[in-house]
Scaffold this motif. Sequence first.
Motif: not given
Length: 198
Positions: A112, A125-128, A130-131, A134, A157, A161
């Motif tokens: 994060s 969360d999953a967005n972190d 995924q980021a 990427h 986490n 994910f």
Amino acid sequence: MDNLPFTFLDSFAFWNKPQEDIEQCTDAEREKLFGQAYRPKFFPKDQLPHNLSEYIQQLKYVLVGMNPGNAIAEHPQEPFLNFHGSKNSADYRLAAAVYGTKLWGSLMTDLSQQIQSDSTKVRIDANDVQALEHHLDALGVAQDAVLVALGQTTFNNLNKFAQRKVLYIPHYSNSNNGSGDNRWDAKRVHSRILTMTK
């Protein structure tokens, strides 16, 4: 830096090495010597390989912390100072643990971007995740590179994910008051790293 999209979270697992002969030291002795050799807010650029793009593509491991602490705001505007902060951040403990293992020289980053020393206030969360992946893809990190989580929350986490394989070591912070496998212990952590990276 080969025009790679590094962020303020990124660094490498290189630190100043003690001048003393540390090959025959115990893990606790090595940790103490890395502490004495530690240079706050300093990254040893001379240890970086010349061709970073090629180097990153060949990396087998990426060390992943949860987020940067408040002290990062006081760092000079220089690359790769995350995980190379003030001595009381205890980054030298991580240096001593990874020295002489396959994790030495690995890419390091955080999950994060939130700057917060109180980890209970950080939500992942999953967005972190995924980021993060990427970002690793953009840097050229291979899909089969293994993510090594620093601490239980980061591991949970990533393990839930992430697309890449995930391993775990306890967090090196002086505030790590965990018990059992979650507690920082120089000998146990170093042995764990050697075993899981065989």
